[in-house]
Design an enzyme around this catalytic site. Structure first.
Site, PDB file in Angstrom:
ATOM      1  N   ASP A 131      -2.729   2.215  -6.171  1.00 24.78           N
ATOM      2  CA  ASP A 131      -1.725   2.536  -5.041  1.00 24.78           C
ATOM      3  C   ASP A 131      -1.555   1.356  -4.186  1.00 24.78           C
ATOM      4  OD1 ASP A 131      -4.226   3.253  -3.765  1.00 24.78           O
ATOM      5  OD2 ASP A 131      -3.701   4.524  -2.662  1.00 24.78           O
ATOM      6  N   GLU A 132      -2.326   0.427  -4.511  1.00 26.04           N
ATOM      7  CA  GLU A 132      -2.446  -1.087  -3.598  1.00 26.04           C
ATOM      8  C   GLU A 132      -2.642  -2.247  -4.354  1.00 26.04           C
ATOM      9  OE1 GLU A 132      -5.317  -1.651  -0.561  1.00 26.04           O
ATOM     10  OE2 GLU A 132      -6.568  -0.321  -1.475  1.00 26.04           O
ATOM     11  N   ASP A 192       0.670  -1.165   0.035  1.00 25.97           N
ATOM     12  CA  ASP A 192      -0.082  -0.091  -0.093  1.00 25.97           C
ATOM     13  C   ASP A 192       0.925   1.426  -0.052  1.00 25.97           C
ATOM     14  OD1 ASP A 192      -2.127   1.658   0.202  1.00 25.97           O
ATOM     15  OD2 ASP A 192      -2.704   1.173   2.209  1.00 25.97           O
TER      16      ASP A 192
END
Length: 374
Positions: free
Chosen positions: A119-120, A26
């Site tokens: 983003d993860e 993350d």
């Protein structure tokens, strides 16, 4: 094609399934961190991506979070909490470019990558491509490479299932690593608030609180019958979470449930022509994503948020896939007209395509190529 009847019956293996090695990566305050990386004047300052004059915060830097600024917070509230907050306009092309860099790093270690957003992502490194063998070492290498190649930091969680890995990645943020080893999951979960559990949303957490369930230990104290009675088919899922059990696999081609976009306006709108013009702009964003992913869909949903923050949705489903952006927009405007005229100003519009299937980008019929009126 082989005759299914000729295939031997599948025999399920006895005993427990093999222990998996799962990493959840993350990025730390991703959008805001990219902005601070690219603009030296923003470093060390409280930054909010989005918001501006109207709307909500899309992301907040850690300097802004120290004042209580969070994503999805109205910009007015964010400014009230942090008078020195700097708002910047989102640059999604930049965020996507960095995300592609990061995913290229992941691909050096495993083909089993399940992105959740820009983003993860989850990674299954049970059989890693480099033969490293230790998931913790792989997570450390990935975090170091992300820092070296993008100038950004990432946090990671390492465990034997997706649920625990995701919880762990949030444990030592920012720029942290947390490992939950086999046999330690139940104890790790016991001390955490259930509102942090993936799969337990705010409303469910509130209901659990009314039933005296605040932590993983409280959840474990409840019987399966009690949880099923109060939460229906989700009861068994919650029963397992309290014991650190999660059977969900990392799925590289996780299916999309819907594709959409929305926008908050600088000033409230009432005029039909102005509103349809905004839907035209939003539909271009959505259809670009649909074309990139080669997705087709049958249901168009319109979202309207009024000046008093009341939200209304309208939807229409076809017996076939939507033929193209023109029809997508035409349906959206038709749904909008069912709500007009309106005495209330409209502050936000959104369009979403759902009931999706994968395949070639839909081609409009000949009559559709002439265009649709707004």
């Amino acid at each position: 094609m082989n005759d299914l009847a000729a295939d031997p019956p599948r025999v399920e293996p006895l005993g427990d399934p093999p222990v998996r090695k799962i990493i959840h990566v993350d990025m730390d305050a991703f959008y805001a961190s990219v902005e601070q990386r690219d603009d030296l004047a923003l470093r060390g300052r409280p930054v909010a991506v989005g918001g501006m004059h109207r709307g909500v915060v899309a992301a907040a830097s850690y300097e802004a979070r120290a004042f209580g600024v969070r994503s999805a917070m109205p910009s007015v509230s964010a400014r009230r909490r942090c008078p020195d907050l700097v708002f910047v306009k989102p640059r999604f092309d930049a965020y996507r470019a960095v995300s592609q860099q990061i995913r290229a790093i992941f691909a050096d270690y495993t083909a089993l990558i399940e992105p959740l957003s820009l983003d993860e992502a989850y990674l299954d490194v049970t059989e890693d491509l480099k033969g490293i063998g230790l998931a913790t070492t792989i997570a450390e290498e990935i975090r170091a490479r992300i820092r070296a190649e993008t100038g950004l930091t990432a946090s990671a969680g390492v465990s034997y299932n997706k649920f625990l890995a995701k919880l762990a990645s949030d444990q030592n943020k920012p720029d942290g690593l947390c490992v939950v080893a086999p046999g330690k999951g139940e104890a790790f979960v016991a001390a955490l608030p259930v509102k942090r559990f993936h799969g337990i949303g705010p409303k469910t957490a509130e209901k659990m609180a009314r039933l005296g369930i605040e932590t993983g230990a409280d959840l474990k104290a409840q019987s399966l019958a009690f949880l099923t009675h109060n939460f229906g088919s989700s009861g068994e899922y919650y029963f397992n979470l309290a014991r650190g059990i999660c059977h969900r696999q990392v799925k590289p081609n996780r299916p999309y449930k819907s594709i959409g976009a929305e926008d908050t306006f600088f000033d409230d709108l009432r005029d039909e022509a102005a509103l349809c013009a905004e839907l035209d702009r939003i539909s271009q964003t959505v259809w670009r994503r649909i074309a990139e992913k080669e997705i087709r869909g049958r249901t168009v949903t319109l979202k309207v948020k009024y000046q008093d923050f009341r939200i209304v949705t309208r939807a229409r489903s076809l017996d076939r896939a939507v033929s193209g952006r023109a029809e997508f927009l035409d349906i959206g405007c038709a749904l909008l007209r069912t709500l007009l005229p309106t005495p209330k100003g409209i502050r936000l519009l959104g369009l979403t395509l759902s009931n999706l299937t994968e395949g070639d980008a839909p081609q409009p019929p000949k009559e559709a190529q002439l265009g649709f009126p707004l």
